[in-house]
Structures are given as structure tokens and as C-alpha cells.
Design an enzyme around this catalytic site. Structure first.
Site, PDB file in Angstrom:
ATOM      1  N   GLY A  46     149.277  83.460  72.592  1.00 30.51           N
ATOM      2  CA  GLY A  46     150.626  83.575  72.046  1.00 30.51           C
ATOM      3  C   GLY A  46     150.558  83.686  70.531  1.00 30.51           C
ATOM      4  N   GLN A  51     153.453  82.999  61.980  1.00 35.58           N
ATOM      5  CA  GLN A  51     151.999  82.801  61.838  1.00 35.58           C
ATOM      6  C   GLN A  51     151.338  83.953  61.084  1.00 35.58           C
ATOM      7  OE1 GLN A  51     151.514  81.702  66.221  1.00 35.58           O
ATOM      8  NE2 GLN A  51     149.921  80.448  65.274  1.00 35.58           N
ATOM      9  N   CYS A  99     145.954  75.908  68.656  1.00 34.94           N
ATOM     10  CA  CYS A  99     146.825  76.772  67.867  1.00 34.94           C
ATOM     11  C   CYS A  99     145.982  77.578  66.884  1.00 34.94           C
ATOM     12  CB  CYS A  99     147.847  75.930  67.104  1.00 34.94           C
ATOM     13  SG  CYS A  99     149.008  76.906  66.125  1.00 34.94           S
ATOM     14  N   LEU A 100     146.275  78.861  66.794  1.00 37.25           N
ATOM     15  CA  LEU A 100     145.520  79.718  65.874  1.00 37.25           C
ATOM     16  C   LEU A 100     145.721  79.283  64.427  1.00 37.25           C
ATOM     17  CD1 LEU A 100     146.265  83.140  67.603  1.00 37.25           C
ATOM     18  CD2 LEU A 100     144.121  81.836  67.671  1.00 37.25           C
ATOM     19  N   HIS A 141     155.595  76.025  72.800  1.00 37.84           N
ATOM     20  CA  HIS A 141     154.698  75.955  71.634  1.00 37.84           C
ATOM     21  C   HIS A 141     155.101  77.021  70.609  1.00 37.84           C
ATOM     22  CE1 HIS A 141     150.466  75.765  69.797  1.00 37.84           C
ATOM     23  NE2 HIS A 141     150.942  76.910  69.329  1.00 37.84           N
ATOM     24  N   GLU A 142     155.330  78.242  71.075  1.00 40.86           N
ATOM     25  CA  GLU A 142     155.708  79.338  70.160  1.00 40.86           C
ATOM     26  C   GLU A 142     157.084  79.100  69.552  1.00 40.86           C
ATOM     27  OE1 GLU A 142     153.335  81.008  69.390  1.00 40.86           O
ATOM     28  OE2 GLU A 142     152.091  80.715  71.151  1.00 40.86           O
ATOM     29  N   HIS A 145     157.077  76.968  66.590  1.00 38.67           N
ATOM     30  CA  HIS A 145     156.721  77.674  65.344  1.00 38.67           C
ATOM     31  C   HIS A 145     157.967  78.228  64.646  1.00 38.67           C
ATOM     32  CE1 HIS A 145     152.355  77.588  65.237  1.00 38.67           C
ATOM     33  NE2 HIS A 145     152.245  78.056  66.464  1.00 38.67           N
TER      34      HIS A 145
HETATM   35  O1  GNR Z   1     146.003  80.649  71.966  1.00 36.56           O
HETATM   36  C1  GNR Z   1     146.727  79.671  72.141  1.00 36.56           C
HETATM   37  N1  GNR Z   1     146.492  78.850  73.202  1.00 36.56           N
HETATM   38  C2  GNR Z   1     147.377  77.866  73.618  1.00 36.56           C
HETATM   39  C3  GNR Z   1     146.924  76.936  74.542  1.00 36.56           C
HETATM   40  C4  GNR Z   1     147.771  75.962  75.010  1.00 36.56           C
HETATM   41  C5  GNR Z   1     149.063  75.894  74.561  1.00 36.56           C
HETATM   42  C6  GNR Z   1     149.521  76.792  73.624  1.00 36.56           C
HETATM   43  C7  GNR Z   1     148.684  77.791  73.157  1.00 36.56           C
HETATM   44  S1  GNR Z   1     149.279  78.947  72.010  1.00 36.56           S
HETATM   45  C8  GNR Z   1     147.817  79.386  71.179  1.00 36.56           C
HETATM   46  C9  GNR Z   1     148.062  80.519  70.205  1.00 36.56           C
HETATM   47  C10 GNR Z   1     149.006  80.032  69.121  1.00 36.56           C
HETATM   48  O2  GNR Z   1     148.691  79.344  68.189  1.00 36.56           O
HETATM   49  N2  GNR Z   1     150.263  80.368  69.236  1.00 36.56           N
HETATM   50  O3  GNR Z   1     151.163  79.925  68.340  1.00 36.56           O
HETATM   51 NI    NI Z   2     150.404  78.033  67.612  1.00 37.01          NI
END
Ligand code: GNR
Ligand code: NI
Length: 175
Positions: A46, A51, A99-100, A141-142, A145
Site C-alpha cells: 500500500g 508518503q 510501513c515504508l 493503515h493507509e 497516513h
Molecule cells: O507494505 C506494507 N505492508 C503492510 C503490512 C501490514 C499492514 C500494513 C502494511 S502497509 C505497508 C506499506 C505502507 O507503508 N503503506 O503506507
Molecule cells: Ni505506511
């Protein structure tokens, strides 16, 4: 198409609240294409626009789950513009998130197991669907952000500080 640099904590831009998209146009679709390329390259499942430094309420997801028959991951790109969450379930589920923007750090996060999401796609068409599993987790999660929230904000201060310390140490090693 372009691979864009991904912002990492503690970059203050990750704390900005993103603003709603007014019109779904070609400029936005170019951003979305670049976001997919950036996400696949990272790789991640995601990516929210903030980001890559764009404070718009746009995010992309591709869980790349393996196909039943051959076990090869299949691409299923999904775009969410101006997403909203309705009706989160009482039941929660735990997922080990990463998270990236918090590279190589992982921790368990508790979130509602099921949500109904409403969003616009890349053609500006509205969708509403009940989601669960990894897709529900990833969308939440997204969407965090878009509010300037990172998964580490859901942890105890002790766990969060531990991750931030490890990150600072890892950075010093490559600096
Ligand atoms: O790559 C991602 N893996 C992930 C694993 C578990 C829950 C959420 C994520 S999102 C993350 C990529 C990211 O930072 N998206 O904002
Ligand atoms: Ni993230």
C-alpha cells in the site's frame, strides 16, 4: 511513469493532514500511476500520496495475494480517492504491520476487523464495500497516513521509542 522518493519518519510532512481531491483528472491519474510504480518497486502492499510528499486524500493498495492454483502473486491494483470508513466492527484483529516510511520495523497493531469503506476510483466512480482481512487492515493503515498518523502511534510509548531508536541507529550505520 516515475519512481518517487518515499518520505521516512521523522519527516514532518508525514504528519500533515491530507486534503480531499476535488476533481479526478489526468494529472491525478499520473500521480496514481507513479504511486503504483513506487509501491511495486519498494516493494509494499500500500502507499498513501503523502508518503511521496503529496498531501491529497489518495492511496493505492495491491495485496498481491497468491493465486489459488499456481501460488504466483497476482496483481490486483486498487485506488482509493477520498476514502471514508463507516461502521467499524466491535471485534478487532491483530496484524504485524510495517510501513515504508518506518523502514524494516514491525509491530502488532490492533484494529477493527471489518469496516465498510466508501471511496472514488480512478474514473471518479463511487464504491461502497464491506471489507475484512488484510485489505481492511491495510486500508486503515493507509487512511491513518491521510490524518498524519503512523502505525507506531498505536503502540505503547515504550515500543514506539524502541522502534525510533532502532531506526536512528540503523541510519547512523549507513550515514
Ligand atoms: O507494505 C506494507 N505492508 C503492510 C503490512 C501490514 C499492514 C500494513 C502494511 S502497509 C505497508 C506499506 C505502507 O507503508 N503503506 O503506507
Ligand atoms: Ni505506511
Amino acid at each position: 511513469m516515475a519512481i518517487l522518493p518515499i518520505l521516512e519518519t521523522p519527516d514532518p510532512r508525514l504528519r500533515v493532514i491530507s486534503t480531499p481531491v476535488e476533481t479526478v483528472d489526468d494529472e491525478l491519474r499520473t500521480l496514481i500511476d507513479d504511486m503504483f510504480e513506487t509501491m511495486y518497486d519498494a516493494p509494499g502492499i500500500g502507499l498513501a500520496a503523502i508518503q511521496v510528499g503529496v498531501p491529497k486524500r489518495v492511496l493505492v493498495i495491491d495485496l498481491q495475494e497468491p493465486e489459488e492454483e499456481d501460488g504466483k502473486p497476482v496483481r490486483k491494483p486498487m485506488v482509493f480517492i477520498n476514502p471514508e470508513i463507516l461502521d467499524p466492527s466491535e471485534e478487532e484483529s491483530v496484524y504485524t504491520e510495517g510501513c515504508l516510511s518506518v523502514p524494516d520495523q514491525y509491530a502488532d497493531v490492533l484494529r477493527p476487523e471489518k469496516i465498510t469503506a466508501r471511496w472514488l476510483d480512478r474514473d471518479g466512480k463511487q464504491h461502497e464495500e464491506r471489507l475484512d482481512g488484510l485489505l481492511a487492515t491495510c486500508l486503515q493503515h493507509e487512511m491513518d497516513h491521510l490524518e498524519g498518523v503512523l502505525f507506531i502511534d498505536h503502540l505503547s510509548k515504550l515500543k514506539k521509542d524502541m522502534i525510533l531508536k532502532k531506526l536512528a541507529k540503523a541510519r547512523k550505520r549507513v550515514a
